[in-house]
Design a protein around this motif. Structure first.
Motif, PDB file in Angstrom:
ATOM      1  N   HIS A   1       0.835  -1.200   0.000  1.00  0.00           N
ATOM      2  CA  HIS A   1       0.000   0.000   0.000  1.00  0.00           C
ATOM      3  C   HIS A   1       0.875   1.256   0.000  1.00  0.00           C
ATOM      4  CE1 HIS A   1      -3.330   2.570   0.514  1.00  0.00           C
ATOM      5  NE2 HIS A   1      -3.148   2.818   1.792  1.00  0.00           N
TER       6      HIS A   1
ATOM      7  N   LEU B   1       4.043   1.675  -1.063  1.00  0.00           N
ATOM      8  CA  LEU B   1       4.765   1.938  -2.308  1.00  0.00           C
ATOM      9  C   LEU B   1       3.807   2.391  -3.408  1.00  0.00           C
ATOM     10  CD1 LEU B   1       7.556   1.992  -3.563  1.00  0.00           C
ATOM     11  CD2 LEU B   1       7.225  -0.374  -4.286  1.00  0.00           C
ATOM     12  N   ASN B   2       2.628   1.803  -3.444  1.00  0.00           N
ATOM     13  CA  ASN B   2       1.644   2.234  -4.444  1.00  0.00           C
ATOM     14  C   ASN B   2       1.260   3.696  -4.218  1.00  0.00           C
ATOM     15  OD1 ASN B   2      -0.045   1.802  -6.684  1.00  0.00           O
ATOM     16  ND2 ASN B   2      -1.805   1.496  -5.368  1.00  0.00           N
TER      17      ASN B   2
ATOM     18  N   VAL C   1       4.327   5.998  -5.207  1.00  0.00           N
ATOM     19  CA  VAL C   1       4.652   6.040  -6.640  1.00  0.00           C
ATOM     20  C   VAL C   1       3.475   6.527  -7.477  1.00  0.00           C
ATOM     21  CG1 VAL C   1       5.246   4.595  -8.618  1.00  0.00           C
ATOM     22  CG2 VAL C   1       6.404   4.250  -6.435  1.00  0.00           C
ATOM     23  N   ASN C   2       2.271   6.150  -7.106  1.00  0.00           N
ATOM     24  CA  ASN C   2       1.141   6.359  -8.018  1.00  0.00           C
ATOM     25  C   ASN C   2       0.199   7.491  -7.627  1.00  0.00           C
ATOM     26  OD1 ASN C   2       1.827   4.463  -9.891  1.00  0.00           O
ATOM     27  ND2 ASN C   2       0.597   2.831  -9.006  1.00  0.00           N
TER      28      ASN C   2
ATOM     29  N   SER D   1       3.035  11.735  -8.352  1.00  0.00           N
ATOM     30  CA  SER D   1       3.723  11.888  -9.641  1.00  0.00           C
ATOM     31  C   SER D   1       2.788  11.548 -10.790  1.00  0.00           C
ATOM     32  CB  SER D   1       4.988  11.025  -9.695  1.00  0.00           C
ATOM     33  OG  SER D   1       4.672   9.669  -9.777  1.00  0.00           O
ATOM     34  N   ALA D   2       1.806  10.691 -10.537  1.00  0.00           N
ATOM     35  CA  ALA D   2       0.885  10.293 -11.601  1.00  0.00           C
ATOM     36  C   ALA D   2      -0.055  11.426 -11.997  1.00  0.00           C
ATOM     37  CB  ALA D   2       0.089   9.067 -11.174  1.00  0.00           C
TER      38      ALA D   2
ATOM     39  N   THR E   1      10.397   8.872 -11.719  1.00  0.00           N
ATOM     40  CA  THR E   1      10.032   9.086 -10.327  1.00  0.00           C
ATOM     41  C   THR E   1      11.212   8.654  -9.472  1.00  0.00           C
ATOM     42  OG1 THR E   1       7.719   8.659 -10.809  1.00  0.00           O
ATOM     43  CG2 THR E   1       8.382   8.502  -8.519  1.00  0.00           C
TER      44      THR E   1
END
Lengths: 298, 475
Positions: free
Chosen positions: A204, A206-207, A210-211, A214-215, A223
């Motif tokens: 959870h 890391l998602n 990362v997401n 930056s997404a 990233t």
């Protein structure tokens, strides 16, 4: 030419054209307000300030001790100005000025020229915890498009992509995930099930890192993971779980797909979404040249 | 017990010139397969229910379906000579050494997967010990969770979740991609794999604290869509996803099993006991498909929209079929989430007749049909180039008239043409997209009449093959 050098914790040296800018410099082996409770930078490294290139400015994204470190500031020439968020507490501004430095108060989306590069700072989402509500993200760029965006300890506003189009996003991972049998600051002493099962916390985290932020930017190509680069002294339980950023980046890259390169005029060209930390940043488009002032000890 | 058997390299050969290949590719020697105690069919979608595969089985094998399986499927199976048993949800049934209990799909499952029956498999001699639970293509059953909570059924030791994400790289338009968004979809650099794992693993484990300690199998996505140049979807190698998941989870095991692998699960995790002798991965084909994808992605090539089938009749017939079905589609639009989006768009623009458009490509000339919110009908309007239609209408569909007519005639299924030969543009969430509406409106759950034609073609194919074989034998 641009270059991004990881110094440790959330400290970075950005070389953009002829400009050298330090972001949140913590240059010693430890930091903290008290001799009885120190925070040791991990992975450990040594910084030889004397051999460091000329610095044009320091950017502080907030006044917390992992970002504003007076011993580090005092190691720099006095004429180096310090750029801080406009809502930085007066006590911190006065303390920096007391060292004889110029303090530049940065307003939201109001750029400042530093040695030919452009520094723009942005306040984050208003609903972040109040202790981070004065924190600003920072964009270092040379033109209208592209640039390196430092998220720092705040959440990016939903409309941020309308204000800037960075191609590098330095995402913050400050999750302090302790072993299952240890309580950390937000754990509940009552035996209630957490919203995210302990088994899945790393996934959870890391998602989210990362997401989430930056997404928001179609422009982001890379990233970079940053943050939480210290352990407490005296030691409580060593490093936190999922704090090996290189392993996290490697795992994320294993299951990431190419992104879209819209800057190309030809057909859409897929490129791999790279998540990397400090030493891996030679993908920025110019040959990486390691700065001799920094040595990393693993 | 066999679940959702597809025992051939491809399915759909009986009714389309572009059948769907199973991935990873396998070598199967059905003659050496043991006779199963039962076959369970979770639902009727073509990657789960395949009459030619069932035709390979001993007719004494009972076929098990859930309460929501459509009647016509049952009749088709019976026509092959099998006995079909409908099991009630939540009741235990023994087949050989295996205890089977079916459960309905989770309530939040998308409509087109809502008929799925999920399967709880336990050791019939020791049903108090948690077994493994197959979610198939749906969210985990609320009824199953309630049973665990009440203590009437043991929590599973392992859960099989599906990664059916069908991620496409740049240049390949995915089924639910958006023609109006840059490169077909919103958002910048994402790790799709993290999204998938967070959704299927944490999303399931967070439903109940007892599920957090389960081990997880990642399955699904096991076929190639008709993107010939690309080959397999990126991130559809479940073992890679499982390997990443293991690095990001604590105290649980995650596996992405490969065809023919024999797994045992106990509280410590999964153990590979061996490999089947009659079923194995076709490694040469597997390697070549992955190499094809790598070449494709490195080349930066893109796949243009194409016509999936050649027309069976002239354009006039095709448009007659389409115009007849547009009356139905107009009503379906007004009932679907898309309908609410259209109302919002009309309020914003002040024009009730410029919210949604269907543009069809044809030899005799393209045609454009605009939806009018005040009549819930599609009316033919002056034809627009696709680029202009995207600017003029906030929602729309573009595709070949022959493909859409084939779907509306039952020669193809909507899943066969979405993305490959039919694309849409939209605002708002993906489940309000025109293609999601088409999945709902023309999927088997609503239009069993269309699905039946594909079943009839499969049956006709089986019977023709049998007849030819008999004639050869007679000769």
């Amino acid at each position: 030419m641009r270059e991004l050098v990881y110094i440790g914790q959330q400290s970075w040296l950005v070389r953009y054209g002829s400009a050298n800018i330090l972001v949140d410099p913590v240059l010693g082996e430890t930091f903290g307000s008290s001799e009885n409770l120190r925070f040791r930078i991990v992975p450990s490294r040594s910084v030889d300030i004397q051999r460091m290139p000329r610095v044009d400015a320091v950017v502080l994204t907030n006044e917390h001790i992992g970002h504003l470190d007076f011993p580090s500031l005092n190691g720099l020439p006095q004429e180096v100005p310090v750029l801080v968020p406009s809502l930085t507490p007066t006590v911190a501004i006065d303390a920096i000025r007391a060292t004889g430095r110029d303090v530049v108060l940065m307003n939201h989306d109001s750029p400042c020229e530093v040695g030919g590069a452009k520094v723009t700072m942005y306040y984050g989402r208003p609903d972040v915890p109040v202790w981070e509500a004065r924190t600003m993200s920072c964009l270092i760029s040379a033109s209208e498009k592209g640039g390196i965006f430092f998220q720092s300890d705040t959440a990016v506003r939903p409309n941020q992509a309308q204000l800037c189009q960075p191609d590098v996003f330095v995402a913050t991972h400050n999750a302090q995930i302790a072993p299952v049998d240890r309580l950390t600051m937000f754990d509940n002493m009552l035996p209630l099930p957490p919203a995210t099962p302990a088994e899945m916390t790393g996934l959870h985290m890391l998602n989210s890192v990362v997401n989430t932020s930056s997404a928001m930017f179609d422009s982001v190509r890379w990233t970079v993971l940053s943050g939480k680069g210290y352990v407490q002294e005296p030691d409580r339980f060593g490093t936190y779980l999922w704090s090996d950023f290189e392993q996290l980046a490697e795992t994320a890259n294993l299951i990431s797909l190419g992104t879209r390169d819209r800057s190309a005029t030809g057909p859409v060209r897929p490129i791999r979404a790279e998540l990397c930390r400090g030493p891996g940043l030679r993908r920025l488009g110019s040959p990486h040249r390691a700065l001799s002032g920094y040595q990393r000890q693993r | 017990v066999l679940v959702d058997p597809i025992l051939m390299a491809r399915y759909g050969e009986e009714y389309t010139s572009s059948p769907v290949e199973i991935y990873p590719p396998r070598k199967i020697d059905v003659g050496r397969m043991p006779i199963p105690a039962a076959v369970i069919l979770s639902h009727e979608h073509s990657d789960h229910f395949h009459l030619p595969s069932l035709d390979l089985l001993d007719r004494r094998v009972p076929i098990i379906v859930g309460p929501t399986m459509i009647d016509r499927v049952v009749r088709c199976i019976e026509r092959l000579g099998f006995e079909v048993h409908r099991l009630e949800y939540g009741t235990d049934h023994r087949f050989g050494s295996v205890m089977i209990t079916l459960y309905p799909a989770g309530e939040e499952t998308v409509l087109w997967e809502s008929r799925v029956s999920q399967i709880y498999v336990r050791d019939a001699d020791d049903p108090e010990i948690g077994g493994f639970y197959l979610c198939v293509d749906a969210l985990l059953s609320d009824q199953f969770l309630a049973g665990i909570e009440a203590g009437s059924v043991p929590a599973p030791c392992a859960i099989a979740v599906s990664n059916n994400s069908q991620i496409t790289p740049a240049g390949v338009f995915g089924s639910l991609d958006n023609l109006a968004a840059p490169d077909g979809r919103d958002g910048g650099t994402r790790s799709h794999g993290l999204d998938i794992l967070d959704g299927i693993l944490r999303g399931t484990a967070a439903l109940n604290p007892r599920l957090a300690h389960c081990h997880y199998m990642i399955c699904g996505g096991g076929f190639l869509k008709d993107y010939e140049e690309m080959g397999p979807f990126p991130l559809s190698e479940q073992a890679d996803l499982a390997a990443a998941a293991k690095k990001l989870t604590l105290g649980i095991d995650v596996t992405g099993p490969e065809p023919g692998e024999v797994l045992e699960v106990d509280p410590d995790g999964f153990h590979t006991l061996g490999r089947l002798s009659w079923l194995e991965t076709d490694r040469d084909r597997y390697r070549s498909l992955i190499a094809r994808r790598e070449r494709f992605m490195a080349s930066g090539a893109s796949i243009p929209m194409r016509q999936v089938v050649q027309p069976r009749a002239d354009d006039q017939y095709l448009f007659e079929v389409i115009e007849r079905e547009l009356i139905y589609l107009g009503r379906a639009v007004s009932l679907a989430p898309l309908g609410r989006e259209l109302i919002a768009a009309a309020i914003e623009s002040g024009d009730a007749s410029r919210t949604f458009v269907v543009k069809l490509l044809a030899e005799s000339g393209d045609r454009t049909y605009a939806y009018d919110l005040r009549t819930s009908r599609f009316d033919r309007t002056s034809d627009l180039a696709t680029a202009d239609a995207i600017v003029t209408y906030p929602f729309g569909i573009v595709g070949h008239a022959s493909d859409l007519a084939a779907v509306l005639d039952g020669d193809l299924q909507i899943w066969d043409i979405a993305g490959v030969g039919l694309r849409s543009w939209y605002r708002g969430p993906v489940l309000s997209s025109p293609v999601a509406l088409m999945y709902d409106a023309f999927g088997e759950q609503i239009r069993a009449d269309l699905a039946c034609r594909a079943y009839d073609l499969q049956l006709a194919h089986i019977e023709n093959v049998a007849k030819s074989a008999a004639e050869v034998e007679l000769a």
